[in-house]
Scaffold this motif. Structure first.
Motif, PDB file in Angstrom:
ATOM      1  N   ASP A  44       0.820  -1.294  -0.033  1.00  0.00           N
ATOM      2  CA  ASP A  44      -0.039   0.097  -0.002  1.00  0.00           C
ATOM      3  C   ASP A  44       0.754   1.251  -0.222  1.00  0.00           C
ATOM      4  O   ASP A  44       0.644   2.325  -0.712  1.00  0.00           O
ATOM      5  N   LEU A  45       1.805   1.391   0.816  1.00  0.00           N
ATOM      6  CA  LEU A  45       2.665   2.301   0.878  1.00  0.00           C
ATOM      7  C   LEU A  45       3.517   2.696  -0.216  1.00  0.00           C
ATOM      8  O   LEU A  45       3.845   3.662  -0.702  1.00  0.00           O
ATOM      9  N   GLN A  46       3.978   1.627  -0.657  1.00  0.00           N
ATOM     10  CA  GLN A  46       4.744   1.768  -2.041  1.00  0.00           C
ATOM     11  C   GLN A  46       3.885   2.071  -3.137  1.00  0.00           C
ATOM     12  O   GLN A  46       4.419   3.007  -4.071  1.00  0.00           O
ATOM     13  N   ALA A  47       2.757   1.792  -3.466  1.00  0.00           N
ATOM     14  CA  ALA A  47       1.825   2.264  -4.344  1.00  0.00           C
ATOM     15  C   ALA A  47       1.578   3.678  -4.303  1.00  0.00           C
ATOM     16  O   ALA A  47       1.609   4.642  -5.129  1.00  0.00           O
ATOM     17  N   VAL A  48       1.172   4.318  -3.029  1.00  0.00           N
ATOM     18  CA  VAL A  48       1.076   5.675  -2.751  1.00  0.00           C
ATOM     19  C   VAL A  48       2.370   6.609  -2.915  1.00  0.00           C
ATOM     20  O   VAL A  48       2.296   7.634  -3.651  1.00  0.00           O
ATOM     21  N   VAL A  49       3.606   5.992  -2.681  1.00  0.00           N
ATOM     22  CA  VAL A  49       4.869   6.657  -2.962  1.00  0.00           C
ATOM     23  C   VAL A  49       4.939   6.819  -4.369  1.00  0.00           C
ATOM     24  O   VAL A  49       5.297   7.829  -5.183  1.00  0.00           O
ATOM     25  N   VAL A  90      10.965   0.581   4.842  1.00  0.00           N
ATOM     26  CA  VAL A  90      11.389   1.661   3.914  1.00  0.00           C
ATOM     27  C   VAL A  90      10.783   1.388   2.602  1.00  0.00           C
ATOM     28  O   VAL A  90      10.971   0.369   1.951  1.00  0.00           O
ATOM     29  N   VAL A  91       9.971   2.526   2.037  1.00  0.00           N
ATOM     30  CA  VAL A  91       9.242   2.488   0.586  1.00  0.00           C
ATOM     31  C   VAL A  91       9.796   3.672  -0.006  1.00  0.00           C
ATOM     32  O   VAL A  91      10.036   4.898   0.690  1.00  0.00           O
ATOM     33  N   SER A  92      10.400   3.533  -1.262  1.00  0.00           N
ATOM     34  CA  SER A  92      10.879   4.692  -1.981  1.00  0.00           C
ATOM     35  C   SER A  92      10.622   4.898  -3.542  1.00  0.00           C
ATOM     36  O   SER A  92      10.220   3.648  -4.061  1.00  0.00           O
ATOM     37  N   ALA A  93      10.811   6.249  -4.187  1.00  0.00           N
ATOM     38  CA  ALA A  93      10.739   6.259  -5.561  1.00  0.00           C
ATOM     39  C   ALA A  93      11.569   7.349  -5.812  1.00  0.00           C
ATOM     40  O   ALA A  93      11.831   8.458  -5.169  1.00  0.00           O
ATOM     41  N   GLY A  94      12.289   7.325  -6.866  1.00  0.00           N
ATOM     42  CA  GLY A  94      13.053   8.375  -7.517  1.00  0.00           C
ATOM     43  C   GLY A  94      14.448   8.361  -6.979  1.00  0.00           C
ATOM     44  O   GLY A  94      15.236   7.537  -6.762  1.00  0.00           O
ATOM     45  N   ASP A  95      15.162   9.906  -6.832  1.00  0.00           N
ATOM     46  CA  ASP A  95      16.533  10.036  -6.254  1.00  0.00           C
ATOM     47  C   ASP A  95      16.515  10.257  -4.835  1.00  0.00           C
ATOM     48  O   ASP A  95      16.912  11.189  -4.440  1.00  0.00           O
ATOM     49  N   VAL A  96      16.482   9.021  -4.358  1.00  0.00           N
ATOM     50  CA  VAL A  96      16.547   8.923  -2.661  1.00  0.00           C
ATOM     51  C   VAL A  96      18.052   8.496  -2.179  1.00  0.00           C
ATOM     52  O   VAL A  96      17.909   8.400  -1.167  1.00  0.00           O
ATOM     53  N   ASN A  97      18.840   8.494  -2.912  1.00  0.00           N
ATOM     54  CA  ASN A  97      20.098   8.136  -2.445  1.00  0.00           C
ATOM     55  C   ASN A  97      21.243   9.119  -2.905  1.00  0.00           C
ATOM     56  O   ASN A  97      22.303   8.957  -2.765  1.00  0.00           O
ATOM     57  N   PRO A 309       3.278  11.031  13.799  1.00  0.00           N
ATOM     58  CA  PRO A 309       3.654  10.380  15.365  1.00  0.00           C
ATOM     59  C   PRO A 309       3.116   8.977  15.691  1.00  0.00           C
ATOM     60  O   PRO A 309       2.103   8.713  15.167  1.00  0.00           O
ATOM     61  N   GLY A 310       3.966   8.215  16.054  1.00  0.00           N
ATOM     62  CA  GLY A 310       3.712   6.720  16.185  1.00  0.00           C
ATOM     63  C   GLY A 310       3.428   5.722  14.789  1.00  0.00           C
ATOM     64  O   GLY A 310       3.335   4.590  15.049  1.00  0.00           O
ATOM     65  N   ARG A 311       3.803   6.369  13.814  1.00  0.00           N
ATOM     66  CA  ARG A 311       3.433   5.688  12.423  1.00  0.00           C
ATOM     67  C   ARG A 311       4.667   5.981  11.409  1.00  0.00           C
ATOM     68  O   ARG A 311       5.142   4.829  11.234  1.00  0.00           O
ATOM     69  N   MET A 312       4.926   7.126  11.051  1.00  0.00           N
ATOM     70  CA  MET A 312       5.745   7.120   9.872  1.00  0.00           C
ATOM     71  C   MET A 312       6.482   8.484   9.946  1.00  0.00           C
ATOM     72  O   MET A 312       5.992   9.453  10.383  1.00  0.00           O
ATOM     73  N   ALA A 313       7.510   8.714   9.172  1.00  0.00           N
ATOM     74  CA  ALA A 313       7.982   9.954   8.615  1.00  0.00           C
ATOM     75  C   ALA A 313       7.706   9.835   7.147  1.00  0.00           C
ATOM     76  O   ALA A 313       7.954   8.921   6.264  1.00  0.00           O
ATOM     77  N   ILE A 314       7.461  11.081   6.381  1.00  0.00           N
ATOM     78  CA  ILE A 314       7.379  11.180   4.954  1.00  0.00           C
ATOM     79  C   ILE A 314       8.324  12.182   4.625  1.00  0.00           C
ATOM     80  O   ILE A 314       8.351  13.175   4.907  1.00  0.00           O
ATOM     81  N   ALA A 335       1.823  16.298   0.615  1.00  0.00           N
ATOM     82  CA  ALA A 335       0.639  16.697   0.802  1.00  0.00           C
ATOM     83  C   ALA A 335      -0.172  15.554   0.259  1.00  0.00           C
ATOM     84  O   ALA A 335      -1.139  15.245   0.785  1.00  0.00           O
ATOM     85  N   TYR A 336       0.152  15.092  -0.980  1.00  0.00           N
ATOM     86  CA  TYR A 336      -0.792  14.138  -1.726  1.00  0.00           C
ATOM     87  C   TYR A 336      -0.682  12.660  -0.863  1.00  0.00           C
ATOM     88  O   TYR A 336      -2.009  12.042  -0.712  1.00  0.00           O
ATOM     89  N   ILE A 337       0.479  12.292  -0.550  1.00  0.00           N
ATOM     90  CA  ILE A 337       0.417  11.111   0.353  1.00  0.00           C
ATOM     91  C   ILE A 337      -0.370  11.136   1.614  1.00  0.00           C
ATOM     92  O   ILE A 337      -1.120  10.404   2.062  1.00  0.00           O
ATOM     93  N   VAL A 338      -0.473  12.252   2.239  1.00  0.00           N
ATOM     94  CA  VAL A 338      -1.199  12.578   3.706  1.00  0.00           C
ATOM     95  C   VAL A 338      -2.639  12.405   3.073  1.00  0.00           C
ATOM     96  O   VAL A 338      -3.554  11.849   3.858  1.00  0.00           O
ATOM     97  N   ASN A 339      -3.074  12.984   2.149  1.00  0.00           N
ATOM     98  CA  ASN A 339      -4.419  13.050   1.627  1.00  0.00           C
ATOM     99  C   ASN A 339      -4.891  11.671   1.318  1.00  0.00           C
ATOM    100  O   ASN A 339      -5.949  11.147   1.584  1.00  0.00           O
TER     101      ASN A 339
END
Length: 350
Positions: A44-49, A90-97, A309-314, A335-339
Motif C-alpha cells: 500500500d505504501l509503495q503504491a502511494v509513494v 522503507v519504501v521509496s521512489a526516485g532519487d532517494v540516494n 507520530p507513532g506511525r511514519m515519516a514522509i 501533501a498528496y500522500i497525507v491526503n
C-alpha cells in the motif's frame, strides 16, 4: 443568587475539559484518526509513494536556491519520495540516494539535542517558541519579538540552539551535533565541503544575527563560533532515505527504528513536533498545517520531512524551492500522500 463572573468562567472551563475527556458521540474533534501505520501494508505504501512520484515528477515550479552559490549547482531535476515507518520499513521512489545539504531541516534535531542535554524548558526560556510569520532569516523578527532569538526553527533561534550545545570548543560542539545526527540516521554522515565553503563565504546575514543575539544576551557561546558551527551543521549531507530514518526516529518516540537505539527521550518528542508544526515551514507554516495537519521541517536544500507520530515519516526531496524557501515538488508529494492515506492528525475528510 449573585453569581460572580469568575465562577462562570471556572464552570465553563469544567464543561470544556469534560467534553474533551468524557467519551461521547463521535464528532470532528473526537473521532479516531483515519488510519494507523498497521492499517497499511508495505505494498500500500509503495503504491502511494509511486503515485506521488509519478504525479509530480514533471512539475518544474520554483528554482534552486542561489543565495548560496553552490546550491544553484545542484541538478534541479532531482526528485525523490520516501516513507519510513516507525517499524523501520522503507519504501521509496526516485532519487532517494542522492546526498543533499540538510540546511534548515537540521534545526529541530539540534533543538532536540539541546533538550536531551538540558531539558525542554531551556528552549523556551533561552530561545523562545513563538512562530514569526516572517521569513526564516528575518532581521525584523529579532527586533519586534521580545525574545529576539524567537524560536529554534528560524535562523536566529537556530544559531542560539547551536550555542547551547554543551561543549568547550567549536570542534567539540560540532562533533556532538554530528554524533547526534549519526545516531538519528543510523549511518555516518559527512559535511559537503563545497556547500560549507560557499555558505561560509556568503553568510553575512547570519553573522548579523549572531551579533544581534549577543547584544541582547540571547546567545550562549562566542557568536561567530556559533554561526560557523551552524553553517557547518547546515552543510551536512543526507539522502532522502537517511532523512527518513531521522524522521522515523521522532515518529518512533525517539528510538531509531533501524538500529533500535534510543536517541532522544520520549518526553521530548512532543516538544520537538510542536515546534515543527508551528514553525517548520518558515512563513508558510500556517498554510502547511491547514493543508496537512502534520509537523514538518523544510530546508532550502530541497528536503522536507513530515512526521506522523507513532506511525511514519514522509520525506520529499527536490531542489526547486518557492519564494518561502520550501521545495515545491517535495511539499506537493507529501501533501498528496497525507491526503491519500488520511494521515492528517486532526481528522480526514475522506
Amino acid at each position: 443568587m449573585n453569581i460572580s463572573p469568575s465562577f462562570v468562567k471556572r464552570l465553563i472551563g469544567i464543561f470544556i475539559v469534560a467534553s474533551l475527556v468524557i467519551p461521547g458521540p463521535a464528532s470532528a474533534y473526537t473521532q479516531a484518526p483515519a488510519a494507523t501505520a498497521a492499517a497499511f501494508s508495505t505494498a500500500d505504501l509503495q503504491a502511494v509513494v509511486k503515485k506521488a512520484y509519478e504525479k509530480f515528477k514533471g512539475d518544474t515550479s520554483g528554482k534552486t536556491a542561489d543565495y548560496i552559490p553552490e546550491l544553484a549547482k545542484v541538478p534541479a531535476d532531482l526528485f525523490g519520495v520516501v516513507i519510513v515507518t516507525a517499524a523501520g520499513d522503507v519504501v521509496s521512489a526516485g532519487d532517494v540516494n542522492y546526498s543533499f545539504s540538510i540546511q534548515s531541516v537540521s534545526k529541530p534535531f539540534t533543538a532536540a539535542l539541546v533538550m536531551q542535554q538540558q531539558g525542554a524548558q531551556t528552549i523556551k526560556d533561552k530561545i523562545g517558541v513563538e512562530p514569526t510569520g516572517l521569513k526564516f532569516n528575518s532581521i525584523l523578527a529579532t527586533q519586534i519579538i521580545p525574545e529576539v532569538s524567537v524560536n529554534p526553527l528560524v535562523n536566529s533561534g537556530a544559531i542560539a540552539s547551536v550555542s547551547l550545545v554543551q561543549a568547550q570548543s567549536a570542534e567539540e560542539r560540532f562533533n556532538k551535533i554530528m554524533s547526534f545526527f549519526n545516531d538519528l540516521s543510523g549511518e555516518p554522515l559527512s559535511v559537503l565541503e563545497p556547500i560549507y565553503k560557499s555558505e561560509a563565504a556568503t553568510n553575512q546575514r547570519n553573522r548579523a544575527h549572531g551579533y544581534i543575539l549577543a547584544a541582547s544576551d540571547r546567545i550562549y557561546s562566542d557568536p561567530m563560533e556559533a554561526v560557523d558551527v551552524y553553517t557547518r551543521q547546515c552543510s551536512i549531507g543526507v539522502t532522502a532515505k537517511q532523512l527518513g530514518i531521522m524522521g522515523a526516529t521522532l515518529a518512533n518516540r525517539g528510538v531509531n527504528p533501524a538500529t533500535g537505539k534510543r536517541v532522544l527521550d520520549a518526553k521530548y518528542v512532543p516538544k520537538v513536533l510542536t515546534l515543527m508544526m508551528m514553525a517548520g515551514f518558515y512563513n508558510e507554516s500556517g498554510a502547511w498545517a491547514y493543508a496537512t495537519g502534520l509537523p514538518a521541517k523544510t530546508g532550502v536544500g530541497g528536503g522536507i520531512v513530515a512526521i506522523v507520530p507513532g506511525r511514519m515519516a514522509i520525506v520529499g526531496f527536490s531542489p526547486r524551492v518557492n519564494d518561502a524557501g520550501n521545495s515545491v515538488r517535495a511539499g506537493k508529494a507529501i501533501a498528496y500522500i497525507v491526503n491519500e492515506l488520511g494521515l492528517n492528525l486532526f481528522g480526514s475528510d475522506r
